[in-house]
Write an enzyme that holds these catalytic residues in place. Structure first.
Site, PDB file in Angstrom:
ATOM      1  N   ASP A  14       0.875  -1.286   0.077  1.00 24.44           N
ATOM      2  CA  ASP A  14      -0.138  -0.035   0.053  1.00 24.44           C
ATOM      3  C   ASP A  14       0.802   1.343  -0.052  1.00 24.44           C
ATOM      4  O   ASP A  14       0.605   2.284  -0.788  1.00 24.44           O
ATOM      5  CB  ASP A  14      -0.890   0.049   1.069  1.00 24.44           C
ATOM      6  CG  ASP A  14      -2.021  -0.839   1.149  1.00 24.44           C
ATOM      7  OD1 ASP A  14      -1.922  -1.773   0.225  1.00 24.44           O
ATOM      8  OD2 ASP A  14      -2.868  -1.138   2.152  1.00 24.44           O
ATOM      9  N   ASP A  64      11.439   4.193  13.724  1.00 21.30           N
ATOM     10  CA  ASP A  64      10.892   2.806  14.232  1.00 21.30           C
ATOM     11  C   ASP A  64       9.727   3.117  15.083  1.00 21.30           C
ATOM     12  O   ASP A  64       9.511   3.912  15.934  1.00 21.30           O
ATOM     13  CB  ASP A  64      11.770   1.908  14.993  1.00 21.30           C
ATOM     14  CG  ASP A  64      11.459   0.570  14.324  1.00 21.30           C
ATOM     15  OD1 ASP A  64      10.442   0.159  14.407  1.00 21.30           O
ATOM     16  OD2 ASP A  64      12.492  -0.145  14.275  1.00 21.30           O
ATOM     17  N   SER A 131      -8.738  -2.589   9.624  1.00 18.97           N
ATOM     18  CA  SER A 131      -8.894  -3.887   8.837  1.00 18.97           C
ATOM     19  C   SER A 131     -10.388  -4.786   9.081  1.00 18.97           C
ATOM     20  O   SER A 131     -10.832  -4.514  10.258  1.00 18.97           O
ATOM     21  CB  SER A 131      -7.833  -4.922   9.476  1.00 18.97           C
ATOM     22  OG  SER A 131      -8.045  -6.128   8.916  1.00 18.97           O
ATOM     23  N   GLU A 133     -10.664  -7.473   9.553  1.00 19.38           N
ATOM     24  CA  GLU A 133     -10.381  -8.832  10.489  1.00 19.38           C
ATOM     25  C   GLU A 133     -10.924  -8.374  11.885  1.00 19.38           C
ATOM     26  O   GLU A 133     -10.869  -9.169  12.599  1.00 19.38           O
ATOM     27  CB  GLU A 133      -8.916  -8.860  10.480  1.00 19.38           C
ATOM     28  CG  GLU A 133      -8.129 -10.165  11.190  1.00 19.38           C
ATOM     29  CD  GLU A 133      -8.723 -11.442  10.582  1.00 19.38           C
ATOM     30  OE1 GLU A 133      -9.063 -11.382   9.523  1.00 19.38           O
ATOM     31  OE2 GLU A 133      -8.660 -12.398  11.627  1.00 19.38           O
ATOM     32  N   TYR A 155      -4.020 -10.184  15.644  1.00 18.82           N
ATOM     33  CA  TYR A 155      -3.999  -9.020  14.834  1.00 18.82           C
ATOM     34  C   TYR A 155      -5.237  -8.258  14.893  1.00 18.82           C
ATOM     35  O   TYR A 155      -5.254  -7.001  14.970  1.00 18.82           O
ATOM     36  CB  TYR A 155      -3.821  -9.419  13.463  1.00 18.82           C
ATOM     37  CG  TYR A 155      -3.833  -8.784  12.520  1.00 18.82           C
ATOM     38  CD1 TYR A 155      -2.894  -7.906  12.113  1.00 18.82           C
ATOM     39  CD2 TYR A 155      -4.865  -8.557  11.700  1.00 18.82           C
ATOM     40  CE1 TYR A 155      -2.771  -6.967  10.924  1.00 18.82           C
ATOM     41  CE2 TYR A 155      -5.215  -7.512  10.739  1.00 18.82           C
ATOM     42  CZ  TYR A 155      -3.991  -6.677  10.272  1.00 18.82           C
ATOM     43  OH  TYR A 155      -4.192  -5.784   9.357  1.00 18.82           O
ATOM     44  N   LYS A 159      -5.645  -4.353  16.187  1.00 18.84           N
ATOM     45  CA  LYS A 159      -6.440  -3.191  15.094  1.00 18.84           C
ATOM     46  C   LYS A 159      -7.534  -2.811  15.849  1.00 18.84           C
ATOM     47  O   LYS A 159      -7.573  -1.461  15.448  1.00 18.84           O
ATOM     48  CB  LYS A 159      -6.673  -4.064  13.901  1.00 18.84           C
ATOM     49  CG  LYS A 159      -5.398  -4.129  12.799  1.00 18.84           C
ATOM     50  CD  LYS A 159      -5.117  -2.922  12.257  1.00 18.84           C
ATOM     51  CE  LYS A 159      -4.185  -3.123  11.266  1.00 18.84           C
ATOM     52  NZ  LYS A 159      -3.189  -1.681  10.973  1.00 18.84           N
TER      53      LYS A 159
HETATM   54  O1  G4F Z   1      -4.146 -13.792   2.208  1.00 15.57           O
HETATM   55  P1  G4F Z   1      -4.672 -13.900   3.783  1.00 15.57           P
HETATM   56  O2  G4F Z   1      -3.348 -14.426   4.754  1.00 15.57           O
HETATM   57  O3  G4F Z   1      -5.057 -13.010   4.690  1.00 15.57           O
HETATM   58  P2  G4F Z   1      -5.975 -12.482   5.668  1.00 15.57           P
HETATM   59  O4  G4F Z   1      -5.594 -13.245   6.698  1.00 15.57           O
HETATM   60  O5  G4F Z   1      -7.537 -12.275   5.289  1.00 15.57           O
HETATM   61  O6  G4F Z   1      -5.745 -10.740   6.072  1.00 15.57           O
HETATM   62  C1  G4F Z   1      -5.389 -10.033   5.225  1.00 15.57           C
HETATM   63  O7  G4F Z   1      -6.282  -9.210   4.693  1.00 15.57           O
HETATM   64  C2  G4F Z   1      -6.868  -8.442   6.189  1.00 15.57           C
HETATM   65  C3  G4F Z   1      -8.006  -7.826   5.879  1.00 15.57           C
HETATM   66  O8  G4F Z   1      -7.641  -6.543   5.061  1.00 15.57           O
HETATM   67  C4  G4F Z   1      -5.562  -7.456   6.736  1.00 15.57           C
HETATM   68  F1  G4F Z   1      -6.162  -7.035   7.864  1.00 15.57           F
HETATM   69  C5  G4F Z   1      -4.403  -8.386   7.049  1.00 15.57           C
HETATM   70  O9  G4F Z   1      -3.424  -7.406   7.258  1.00 15.57           O
HETATM   71  C6  G4F Z   1      -4.029  -9.056   5.646  1.00 15.57           C
HETATM   72  O10 G4F Z   1      -3.856  -8.201   4.666  1.00 15.57           O
HETATM   73  O11 G4F Z   1      -5.964 -15.177   3.721  1.00 15.57           O
HETATM   74  C7  G4F Z   1      -6.876 -15.153   3.316  1.00 15.57           C
HETATM   75  C8  G4F Z   1      -7.414 -16.264   3.504  1.00 15.57           C
HETATM   76  C9  G4F Z   1      -7.533 -16.944   5.125  1.00 15.57           C
HETATM   77  O12 G4F Z   1      -8.837 -17.558   5.263  1.00 15.57           O
HETATM   78  C10 G4F Z   1      -6.636 -18.032   5.055  1.00 15.57           C
HETATM   79  O13 G4F Z   1      -6.641 -18.848   6.289  1.00 15.57           O
HETATM   80  O14 G4F Z   1      -6.674 -17.411   3.074  1.00 15.57           O
HETATM   81  C11 G4F Z   1      -6.661 -18.545   3.871  1.00 15.57           C
HETATM   82  N1  G4F Z   1      -5.483 -19.296   3.512  1.00 15.57           N
HETATM   83  C12 G4F Z   1      -5.723 -20.768   2.983  1.00 15.57           C
HETATM   84  N2  G4F Z   1      -4.428 -21.349   2.738  1.00 15.57           N
HETATM   85  C13 G4F Z   1      -4.366 -19.147   3.381  1.00 15.57           C
HETATM   86  C14 G4F Z   1      -3.861 -20.213   3.017  1.00 15.57           C
HETATM   87  N3  G4F Z   1      -3.792 -18.007   3.704  1.00 15.57           N
HETATM   88  C15 G4F Z   1      -2.221 -17.984   3.593  1.00 15.57           C
HETATM   89  N4  G4F Z   1      -1.571 -16.880   3.925  1.00 15.57           N
HETATM   90  N5  G4F Z   1      -1.712 -19.021   3.140  1.00 15.57           N
HETATM   91  C16 G4F Z   1      -2.205 -20.153   2.719  1.00 15.57           C
HETATM   92  O15 G4F Z   1      -1.577 -21.224   2.300  1.00 15.57           O
END
Ligand code: G4F
Length: 329
Positions: A14, A64, A131, A133, A155, A159
């Site tokens: 961002d 920082d 967020s 979240e 997290y 937030k």
């Molecule tokens: O891409 P993610 O890690 O994003 P998450 O957890 O939604 O968080 C992001 O979005 C939030 C809302 O804007 C922000 F606040 C936060 O900082 C970040 O930018 O995961 C998205 C989804 C989750 O449900 C996770 O459990 O994907 C699922 N997922 C399934 N397999 C996975 C995986 N996530 C990740 N990172 N890696 C996997 O292998």
């Protein structure tokens, strides 16, 4: 005089898009960077090497969030008109493993910044990146700015603290301070451990024979995904208003991780069934549900609406990973 902006988290997805957006509008942009042993500035490198930009309209400063003296010094030196607070540990899954440092940086770091802003001789307009979240498992769907927070991750809880502090400083101390409640937003510059980028990178690598399979957690998980470039436009718009308010920035549409897989693999002509497997290591102790945003306020008051759709985004992200096209982000 050019308006001055200061960005915490300028080296992130961002921060880098916001920098480009602000430079394009004639701002002098200052960024806070952490002094670490590795110089992670790849998203800004095209600006950093441009002598007409770096040192002219773009400046980076070491400071920082957990070292208040350094941050205060930068604030007093720059005296920004607008301050975009984007920094923090932003990986939800990781926050279960490192809850204390996540809260220290995201929650306490924001409070420290608010205290500094309160003491500044000249008023500054502050944007804080909240967020979706924070809603965790909300009772209503879609969520708007009045929906109660019920976080289910460290997290999300951090937030909530930061977002509520921004509200308190706005109301109690009269700060011009805005929370953007940002739903998931992605781009070719997304960090590699977020699910969209992980999938798009893998699809391109498997297509090119550099990888064989992709391990994922819960592919039935659903999110409201948008494009980061749309969301940074919203951040800027939210600080151009007479009255500071909180805004939801969301696409209003839910998709599953499985949808991302299918679009990414199809865009490079692969059958996902031959390459994707589930790995319990990527499951989380708790998952939010029904996170989908209602951006009516942003649309009505800011004229904001997302311009880049989900399929276009995932296709672009996958293409950007194809080294053979020379398109790598
Ligand atoms: O891409 P993610 O890690 O994003 P998450 O957890 O939604 O968080 C992001 O979005 C939030 C809302 O804007 C922000 F606040 C936060 O900082 C970040 O930018 O995961 C998205 C989804 C989750 O449900 C996770 O459990 O994907 C699922 N997922 C399934 N397999 C996975 C995986 N996530 C990740 N990172 N890696 C996997 O292998």
């Amino acid at each position: 005089m050019r308006p001055k902006a200061l960005i915490t988290g300028i080296t992130g997805q961002d921060g880098s898009y916001l920098t480009e957006w602000l430079l394009g509008r004639g701002y002098e942009v200052h960024g806070v960077v952490r002094r670490t042993s590795s110089l992670e500035r790849s998203r800004l490198s095209h600006l950093y090497v441009d002598a007409a930009v770096y040192g002219q309209s773009l400046h980076l400063h070491y400071a920082d969030l957990d070292d208040p003296t350094t941050l205060r010094r930068v604030l007093l030196r720059v005296v920004p008109d607008e301050l975009y607070h984007l920094a923090g540990q932003s990986h939800v899954g990781l926050s279960f493993d490192i809850p204390e440092s996540t809260c220290e940086m995201t929650a306490m770091g924001t409070l420290r910044l608010l205290e500094m802003v309160r003491d500044l001789p000249k008023p500054v307009r502050l944007f804080h990146a909240g967020s979706s979240e924070m809603f965790g498992r909300p009772a209503v769907s879609p969520q708007n700015e009045d929906t109660p927070f019920q976080p289910v991750s460290p997290y999300g809880a951090a937030k909530v603290f930061a977002t509520q502090m921004v509200r308190i400083y706005r109301e109690a101390h009269g700060l011009y301070a805005v929370n953007g409640i940002l739903y998931n937003h992605e781009s070719p510059r997304r960090g590699e451990n977020f699910v969209t980028r992980k999938i798009c990178r893998a699809a391109a690598a498997i297509h090119e024979g550099r990888q064989r399979e992709l391990s994922l957690g819960d592919t039935s998980a659903r999110r409201d995904w948008g494009d980061a470039r749309d969301y940074v436009r919203g951040m800027w718009l939210s600080l151009q208003q007479e009255v500071p308010r909180d805004y939801i920035f969301a696409s209003g549409v839910l998709h599953s991780v499985q949808d991302v897989v299918e679009i990414a693999f199809a865009s490079v002509g692969l059958k996902w069934q031959e390459h994707v497997r589930q790995d319990p290591r990527f499951l989380r102790p708790a998952e939010p549900t029904n996170l989908v945003g209602d951006a009516t306020r942003a649309n009505t008051l800011l004229g904001w609406k997302p311009e880049i759709g989900f399929e276009q985004l995932i296709t672009e992200m996958t293409r950007a990973e194809l080294t053979q096209d020379g398109l790598a982000a």
